[in-house]
Scaffold this active site. Sequence first.
Site, mmCIF file in Angstrom:
data_model
loop_
_atom_site.group_PDB
_atom_site.id
_atom_site.type_symbol
_atom_site.label_atom_id
_atom_site.label_comp_id
_atom_site.label_asym_id
_atom_site.label_seq_id
_atom_site.Cartn_x
_atom_site.Cartn_y
_atom_site.Cartn_z
ATOM 1 N N HIS A 97 6.707 -5.424 3.983
ATOM 2 C CA HIS A 97 7.316 -6.025 2.779
ATOM 3 C C HIS A 97 8.801 -6.328 2.990
ATOM 4 C CE1 HIS A 97 4.342 -6.152 -0.382
ATOM 5 N NE2 HIS A 97 3.978 -4.904 -0.201
ATOM 6 N N CYS A 126 -2.527 -3.955 -2.384
ATOM 7 C CA CYS A 126 -1.081 -4.114 -2.568
ATOM 8 C C CYS A 126 -0.816 -4.289 -4.053
ATOM 9 C CB CYS A 126 -0.605 -5.336 -1.794
ATOM 10 S SG CYS A 126 1.161 -5.667 -1.983
ATOM 11 N N HIS A 149 2.569 -1.076 6.060
ATOM 12 C CA HIS A 149 2.460 -1.996 4.919
ATOM 13 C C HIS A 149 3.814 -2.157 4.218
ATOM 14 C CE1 HIS A 149 0.089 -3.563 1.321
ATOM 15 N NE2 HIS A 149 1.287 -3.341 0.809
ATOM 16 N N GLU A 150 4.506 -1.035 3.979
ATOM 17 C CA GLU A 150 5.774 -1.100 3.243
ATOM 18 C C GLU A 150 6.868 -1.758 4.073
ATOM 19 O OE1 GLU A 150 5.602 -0.677 0.173
ATOM 20 O OE2 GLU A 150 3.625 0.253 0.264
HETATM 21 ZN ZN ZN Z 1 2.247 -4.035 -0.874
#
Ligand code: ZN
Length: 193
Positions: free
Chosen positions: A153, A107, A149-150
Amino acid sequence: MSIVQVGDPILRRTARELSRKEVLSAEIQDLIAQMRETMRAAPGVGLAAPQIGLLLRIAVIEDLTEYHKDIPPERLAELARSPVPFHAIINPKIVLTGEPIEFFEGCLSMAGFSAIVTRSSAVRVECWNAQAEPVSIEASGWYARILQHEIDHLNGTLYIDRMKSRSLSTIDNLIRHWKMKPINQVKAELELG
Ligand code: ZN
Protein backbone atom coordinates in the site's frame (compact mmCIF):
# COMPACT_ATOMS: atom_id res chain seq x y z
CA MET A 1 -11.90 7.78 9.93
CA SER A 2 -13.32 6.48 6.67
CA ILE A 3 -11.39 4.03 4.50
CA VAL A 4 -10.60 5.02 0.92
CA GLN A 5 -11.95 2.57 -1.68
CA VAL A 6 -10.30 1.28 -4.88
CA GLY A 7 -10.44 3.82 -7.70
CA ASP A 8 -9.31 6.68 -5.50
CA PRO A 9 -6.00 7.87 -7.01
CA ILE A 10 -4.36 8.17 -3.59
CA LEU A 11 -4.19 4.35 -3.41
CA ARG A 12 -1.92 4.41 -6.49
CA ARG A 13 0.61 6.96 -5.25
CA THR A 14 3.86 6.40 -3.34
CA ALA A 15 3.79 7.45 0.30
CA ARG A 16 6.65 9.52 1.75
CA GLU A 17 8.98 8.71 4.65
CA LEU A 18 8.66 10.40 8.04
CA SER A 19 11.40 11.99 10.13
CA ARG A 20 11.96 10.89 13.74
CA LYS A 21 10.68 14.25 14.91
CA GLU A 22 7.47 13.81 12.93
CA VAL A 23 6.91 10.30 14.31
CA LEU A 24 7.23 11.60 17.88
CA SER A 25 4.91 14.56 17.25
CA ALA A 26 1.47 14.68 18.84
CA GLU A 27 -0.10 14.69 15.37
CA ILE A 28 1.47 11.39 14.29
CA GLN A 29 0.97 9.76 17.71
CA ASP A 30 -2.70 10.72 17.46
CA LEU A 31 -2.84 9.46 13.88
CA ILE A 32 -1.50 6.04 14.93
CA ALA A 33 -4.17 5.83 17.65
CA GLN A 34 -6.87 6.79 15.14
CA MET A 35 -5.59 4.21 12.65
CA ARG A 36 -5.78 1.56 15.38
CA GLU A 37 -9.40 2.45 16.10
CA THR A 38 -10.29 2.53 12.38
CA MET A 39 -8.67 -0.90 11.82
CA ARG A 40 -10.51 -2.40 14.81
CA ALA A 41 -13.84 -0.89 13.76
CA ALA A 42 -13.56 -2.30 10.20
CA PRO A 43 -12.45 -4.90 11.47
CA GLY A 44 -9.15 -5.67 9.77
CA VAL A 45 -5.68 -7.01 10.54
CA GLY A 46 -3.80 -4.17 8.89
CA LEU A 47 -4.29 -0.58 7.72
CA ALA A 48 -1.88 1.65 5.82
CA ALA A 49 -1.97 5.45 5.92
CA PRO A 50 -2.87 5.85 2.21
CA GLN A 51 -6.09 3.95 3.00
CA ILE A 52 -7.20 6.88 5.13
CA GLY A 53 -6.02 9.38 2.55
CA LEU A 54 -2.53 10.18 3.91
CA LEU A 55 0.60 9.57 1.83
CA LEU A 56 2.81 8.65 4.79
CA ARG A 57 4.89 5.47 5.23
CA ILE A 58 2.97 4.23 8.26
CA ALA A 59 0.90 1.08 8.69
CA VAL A 60 -0.68 -0.54 11.71
CA ILE A 61 -1.10 -4.29 12.21
CA GLU A 62 -3.01 -6.40 14.74
CA ASP A 63 -4.36 -9.96 14.44
CA LEU A 64 -6.59 -10.78 17.40
CA THR A 65 -7.56 -14.26 18.63
CA GLU A 66 -11.24 -13.26 18.35
CA TYR A 67 -10.85 -12.93 14.57
CA HIS A 68 -9.92 -16.64 14.42
CA LYS A 69 -12.99 -18.02 16.18
CA ASP A 70 -14.89 -18.96 12.99
CA ILE A 71 -11.87 -20.51 11.26
CA PRO A 72 -11.33 -24.27 11.80
CA PRO A 73 -8.00 -25.22 13.44
CA GLU A 74 -6.84 -27.05 10.30
CA ARG A 75 -7.33 -23.89 8.19
CA LEU A 76 -5.50 -21.73 10.78
CA ALA A 77 -2.66 -24.26 10.68
CA GLU A 78 -2.56 -24.17 6.87
CA LEU A 79 -2.45 -20.35 6.94
CA ALA A 80 0.17 -20.45 9.73
CA ARG A 81 -2.01 -17.79 11.36
CA SER A 82 -1.55 -16.88 15.00
CA PRO A 83 -2.28 -13.69 16.96
CA VAL A 84 -0.10 -10.61 16.38
CA PRO A 85 -0.19 -7.82 18.99
CA PHE A 86 -0.91 -4.26 17.87
CA HIS A 87 2.06 -2.41 16.46
CA ALA A 88 2.91 0.28 13.94
CA ILE A 89 5.52 0.00 11.21
CA ILE A 90 7.09 3.23 9.94
CA ASN A 91 9.42 3.70 6.93
CA PRO A 92 9.62 -0.08 6.41
CA LYS A 93 12.14 -1.89 4.19
CA ILE A 94 11.15 -5.44 3.32
CA VAL A 95 13.14 -8.47 2.16
CA LEU A 96 11.31 -11.61 1.02
CA THR A 97 13.01 -14.59 2.67
CA GLY A 98 10.55 -17.46 2.15
CA GLU A 99 8.91 -19.55 -0.53
CA PRO A 100 5.98 -18.46 -2.73
CA ILE A 101 2.68 -19.45 -1.12
CA GLU A 102 -0.92 -18.87 -2.23
CA PHE A 103 -3.98 -17.99 -0.18
CA PHE A 104 -7.07 -15.84 -0.41
CA GLU A 105 -6.61 -12.35 0.97
CA GLY A 106 -8.79 -9.27 1.16
CA CYS A 107 -8.35 -5.53 1.58
CA LEU A 108 -10.37 -2.92 3.44
CA SER A 109 -10.06 -0.74 0.30
CA MET A 110 -11.63 -3.52 -1.83
CA ALA A 111 -14.58 -4.05 0.45
CA GLY A 112 -16.59 -7.21 -0.22
CA PHE A 113 -14.02 -9.06 -2.34
CA SER A 114 -11.20 -11.56 -1.93
CA ALA A 115 -8.76 -13.33 -4.26
CA ILE A 116 -5.82 -15.72 -4.20
CA VAL A 117 -2.51 -13.86 -4.02
CA THR A 118 0.98 -15.37 -4.16
CA ARG A 119 3.17 -14.06 -1.31
CA SER A 120 6.46 -15.01 0.30
CA SER A 121 5.99 -17.36 3.27
CA ALA A 122 8.53 -15.33 5.28
CA VAL A 123 9.91 -11.79 5.34
CA ARG A 124 12.35 -9.58 7.20
CA VAL A 125 11.22 -6.00 7.77
CA GLU A 126 13.46 -3.21 9.04
CA CYS A 127 11.44 -0.24 10.23
CA TRP A 128 10.74 2.11 13.13
CA ASN A 129 8.15 1.48 15.79
CA ALA A 130 5.72 4.12 17.08
CA GLN A 131 8.48 5.49 19.32
CA ALA A 132 10.74 5.99 16.26
CA GLU A 133 13.05 3.22 17.48
CA PRO A 134 14.61 0.94 14.84
CA VAL A 135 13.20 -2.60 14.92
CA SER A 136 13.84 -5.72 12.87
CA ILE A 137 10.87 -8.04 12.35
CA GLU A 138 11.29 -11.66 11.24
CA ALA A 139 7.85 -12.89 10.26
CA SER A 140 6.39 -16.00 8.69
CA GLY A 141 2.94 -17.33 7.81
CA TRP A 142 -0.07 -15.02 7.87
CA TYR A 143 1.86 -12.23 9.62
CA ALA A 144 4.37 -12.21 6.74
CA ARG A 145 1.43 -11.87 4.32
CA ILE A 146 -0.01 -8.92 6.25
CA LEU A 147 3.37 -7.15 6.20
CA GLN A 148 3.72 -7.64 2.43
CA HIS A 149 0.15 -6.41 1.82
CA GLU A 150 0.54 -3.28 3.97
CA ILE A 151 3.96 -2.33 2.61
CA ASP A 152 2.54 -2.71 -0.93
CA HIS A 153 0.00 0.00 0.00
CA LEU A 154 2.87 2.41 0.77
CA ASN A 155 4.08 1.89 -2.81
CA GLY A 156 0.70 2.30 -4.52
CA THR A 157 0.26 -1.43 -5.08
CA LEU A 158 -2.98 -3.34 -4.36
CA TYR A 159 -3.51 -7.09 -4.11
CA ILE A 160 -5.49 -7.00 -7.37
CA ASP A 161 -2.15 -6.26 -9.11
CA ARG A 162 -0.84 -9.62 -7.85
CA MET A 163 -3.98 -11.78 -7.67
CA LYS A 164 -4.91 -14.88 -9.60
CA SER A 165 -7.79 -13.17 -11.39
CA ARG A 166 -9.77 -16.41 -11.85
CA SER A 167 -10.02 -16.65 -8.05
CA LEU A 168 -11.66 -13.23 -7.49
CA SER A 169 -14.71 -13.80 -5.29
CA THR A 170 -17.21 -11.86 -3.26
CA ILE A 171 -16.78 -12.45 0.46
CA ASP A 172 -20.19 -14.18 0.51
CA ASN A 173 -19.06 -16.63 -2.16
CA LEU A 174 -15.69 -17.06 -0.46
CA ILE A 175 -17.51 -18.24 2.66
CA ARG A 176 -20.01 -20.36 0.68
CA HIS A 177 -17.61 -22.11 -1.71
CA TRP A 178 -13.93 -21.74 -0.87
CA LYS A 179 -12.95 -20.68 2.63
CA MET A 180 -13.19 -24.08 4.28
CA LYS A 181 -11.28 -26.00 1.59
CA PRO A 182 -7.55 -26.74 1.48
CA ILE A 183 -5.86 -24.31 -0.89
CA ASN A 184 -4.70 -27.10 -3.25
CA GLN A 185 -8.32 -28.20 -3.68
CA VAL A 186 -9.37 -24.61 -4.38
CA LYS A 187 -6.59 -24.23 -6.95
CA ALA A 188 -7.61 -27.49 -8.65
CA GLU A 189 -11.29 -26.49 -8.82
CA LEU A 190 -10.36 -23.06 -10.23
CA GLU A 191 -7.89 -24.68 -12.65
CA LEU A 192 -5.04 -22.51 -11.36
CA GLY A 193 -1.54 -23.62 -12.27
ZN1 ZN B 1 -5.25 -3.47 1.86
